[in-house]
Design an enzyme around this catalytic site. Structure first.
Site, mmCIF file in Angstrom:
data_model
loop_
_atom_site.group_PDB
_atom_site.id
_atom_site.type_symbol
_atom_site.label_atom_id
_atom_site.label_comp_id
_atom_site.label_asym_id
_atom_site.label_seq_id
_atom_site.Cartn_x
_atom_site.Cartn_y
_atom_site.Cartn_z
ATOM 1 C CB VAL A 1 -5.214 -67.383 93.916
ATOM 2 C CG1 VAL A 1 -3.729 -67.589 93.792
ATOM 3 C CG2 VAL A 1 -5.804 -66.957 92.596
ATOM 4 C CB CYS A 2 -4.191 -72.066 97.007
ATOM 5 S SG CYS A 2 -3.243 -73.001 98.179
ATOM 6 C CB ILE A 3 0.201 -68.103 96.344
ATOM 7 C CG1 ILE A 3 -0.548 -66.788 96.277
ATOM 8 C CG2 ILE A 3 0.286 -68.742 95.000
ATOM 9 C CD1 ILE A 3 0.139 -65.777 95.385
#
Lengths: 186, 472
Positions: free
Chosen positions: A108-110
């Site tokens: 996940v890329c946040i």
């Protein structure tokens, strides 16, 4: 030092397991290792794209948590601009642009999961990145809201981001397929 | 957990009187050696300070360092629930020497400085991300720090059996001086091993002694553990039949001892019968509940299954109800939007049970409106009629007046014309004799004609005067 992180994680896990106020999140440990959490996100039916889905993910905490952020990785296939899609290696390399290769599949890329001192991508300001006051609970809530409204400014999955912008119908179809697959996993 | 106390050590060994005598004398010595212990404690504390700077107390409470427990203040277990407002947002435990930033956010001093040291040049508050610097930390008032230090915690050695509950600030003192489960240096001068404080007398308990049962060399400290565990020969006295059984056989013995008092196997379904094993078999054969037990268990399973299914259905139902509510809401909003657009002057806000009644009431309202409009129209009709009548009356009068004036003018004109004609006739009579009779005749005519218009002139002037007056 390491055991301070372990104590904190143990307390937070216990709190999340006893807290009844968090809807749609359940978590447990992988191999009794307090630094590896397995979480199940149950997305509420109101979500247009992923509503009704059960998504498995894994949180990996570093030894110096909470000073450094954990990594989060989906274990159920999920087609989303901010998480690397599960795909075969050849399409994988074809799809992914320069920065996205850093992540293995499903990660996940946040912004709140990016460590405070570095900004490899130059997209977000320090104000959006990891702070030690975040907890697994706030991370998971952010991820659930990310599923509802992707941030296509810094996509990890370029194809998904493009489709999200240009072909919402097809995007929704792919998402519903994810949801059905996630229910089949059960 | 169960470290053997001196008494247990004594009781576990009836055969070796030498050993028991020694221990007894040791116990007496224990009371006498309080002063010695105190001295030793002072010595220990001095050593502690040398060995263990206070800042490095961040290792798990399970590890020990040369016998002394090293504990982490953040892993303490609190005896009561602590207010959430006293929790550090970073380590999620009650504040330890708290420090505040300019934005009034509070953290443990250590947590805060670690968090700030992980940030780049522009330091920000971990909570609100307002700019700050590491030297803008302010310690909290002493009162609050004292209150935090007075929070009650369980002894970090609770896992060894210490049940003490102490203020957080006193944990170190408790461990250094009072906790019976803390390891202390063996009182014997020749021995450099450690033992729990509650067992520390004058004598060294580490000296190897032969086990009274198997003859193996065991220290007195471990004797009880040895006899309960690894010693194969030691005999255990069965609590039920009071026969002594070798430890290796003990497991088998308890499951078959005829004197053991048992509960009926159906006790969880309500049978209160308890008896020795020897009698139990008889009871089991006659007990109705035992016979029913498999059925009851089956039923229980089914009930559980049903409860789970019911729960599942309830959840589903709740989801559906929520959906229904949203549908209702949207319908209501649509209906209210309709009402707003129809812009009825009255009753528009009233709630309607069904579209039909809504339409009916709409119809009724419109009918009222129409009758009101028709009344207004007839009213206006009457008004315009009277106004028209008034103005036409005046016009008629004026026309009559004009007629009168016209008639008068005509009379005057005739008179003027006839007088002129008379003048012409007179001139002709002066010119010819024949013309005299004519002139006379004409003058008579003129006289008669001039006599006539006079009254009419008067009348005309009268009429004129009347008209003027009317106009005024």
């Amino acid at each position: 030092m390491a055991s301070a992180a372990a104590g904190l994680l143990g307390r937070q896990l216990k709190q999340m397991q006893t807290d009844k106020d968090i809807p749609g999140i359940s978590c447990g440990l992988v191999d009794d290792n307090v630094f590896e959490w397995e979480v199940m996100l149950m997305i509420s039916d109101e979500d247009r794209h992923y509503g009704g889905g059960f998504f498995r993910a894994r949180l990996t905490f570093p030894e110096d948590y909470p000073l450094m952020p954990p990594k989060m990785k989906f274990e159920s296939p999920i087609f989303h601009p901010n998480s690397i899609q599960f795909s075969s290696p050849d399409t994988d390399s074809a799809n992914l642009g320069s920065s996205s290769k850093v992540y293995p599949n499903g990660e996940v890329c946040i912004s709140i999961l990016h460590p405070p001192e570095e900004d490899k991508y130059g997209y977000e300001s320090a104000s959006e990145r990891w702070s030690p006051v975040q907890s697994p609970e706030t991370i998971l809530l952010s991820v659930i809201s990310m599923l509802g409204s992707p941030n296509d400014e810094s996509p990890a999955n370029l194809e998904a981001a493009k489709m999200w912008r240009e072909d919402p119908k097809e995007f929704r179809k792919r998402c519903r397929a994810n949801v059905r697959a996630s229910l089949g996993d059960e | 957990m169960d470290d053997p106390s001196v008494d247990e050590l004594l009781m576990g060994d009836p055969s070796s009187s030498v050993l028991s005598d020694r221990l007894l004398s040791d116990q007496e010595a224990l009371t006498e050696s309080r002063s010695y212990t105190r001295l030793m404690d002072a010595d220990l504390r001095a050593r502690l300070q040398l060995r263990r700077p206070t800042s490095s107390r961040t290792i798990s409470n399970k590890s020990t360092e040369n016998g002394f427990s090293v504990w982490d203040i953040r892993n303490l277990e609190y005896a009561t629930e602590v207010d959430d407002n006293l929790m550090c947002p970073i380590c999620h435990s009650p504040f330890v020497s708290p420090a505040a930033l300019k934005c009034q956010h509070i953290f443990c001093r250590q947590c805060l400085s670690e968090a700030l040291s992980h940030q780049q040049d522009n330091k920000t508050c971990p909570t609100c991300r307002r700019p700050t610097s590491s030297n803008s930390m302010v310690a909290l008032p002493k009162v609050i720090c004292r209150m935090l230090e007075e929070l009650r915690v369980k002894c970090p050695l609770a896992f060894r059996g210490c049940n003490e509950i102490i203020p957080r600030g006193n944990v170190q003192t408790h461990l250094d001086r009072y906790c019976g489960y803390e390891e202390v240096l063996c009182p014997s001068e020749d021995c450099d091993q450690y033992l729990p404080r509650r067992l520390a007398g004058k004598e060294c308990l580490h000296e190897p002694l032969p086990c009274p049962d198997c003859g193996e060399e065991v220290s007195l400290l471990n004797l009880n553990n040895h006899r309960m565990g690894s010693c194969k020969v030691a005999e255990i006295i069965c609590t039920d039949c009071s026969s002594s059984v070798p430890k290796s056989m003990y497991e088998d013995h308890i499951t078959s001892c005829m004197e053991t008092v048992l509960k009926c196997t159906a006790s969880k379904y309500g049978c209160d019968f308890t008896a020795k094993r020897s009698v139990m078999q008889e009871h089991i054969e006659s007990c109705a509940l035992v016979k029913l037990a498999p059925t009851i268990a089956l039923q229980n399973d089914r009930l559980g299954e049903h409860a789970r299914a019911l729960k599942h259905l309830q959840q589903k139902n709740a989801v559906h109800e929520a959906f229904l509510d949203t549908v209702k809401d949207t319908l209501a909003t649509i209906a209210s939007a309709d009402l707003a657009t129809s812009s009825l002057p009255s009753d528009s806000a009233a709630p309607f049970d069904s579209p039909l009644s809504h339409l009916l009431s709409l119809h009724e309202a419109l009918r009222e409106e129409v009758s009101r409009v028709s009344a207004a129209v007839s009213d206006l009709d009457a008004k315009t009629d009277t106004a028209f009548l008034n103005s036409s009356l005046r016009a008629k009068e004026e026309a009559a007046h004009r007629d009168a004036v016209l008639a008068q003018l005509r009379v005057q004109l005739q008179w003027l014309v006839s007088s002129r004609l008379q003048g012409i006739h007179a001139a002709r009579a002066g010119a010819g004799a024949l013309g005299i009779s004519d002139t006379r005749r004409n003058s008579n005519d003129a006289e008669s004609s001039s006599a006539r218009p006079l009254p009419s002139t008067r009348r005309g002037s009268d009429g004129l005067g009347n008209g003027g007056r009317e106009k005024l």
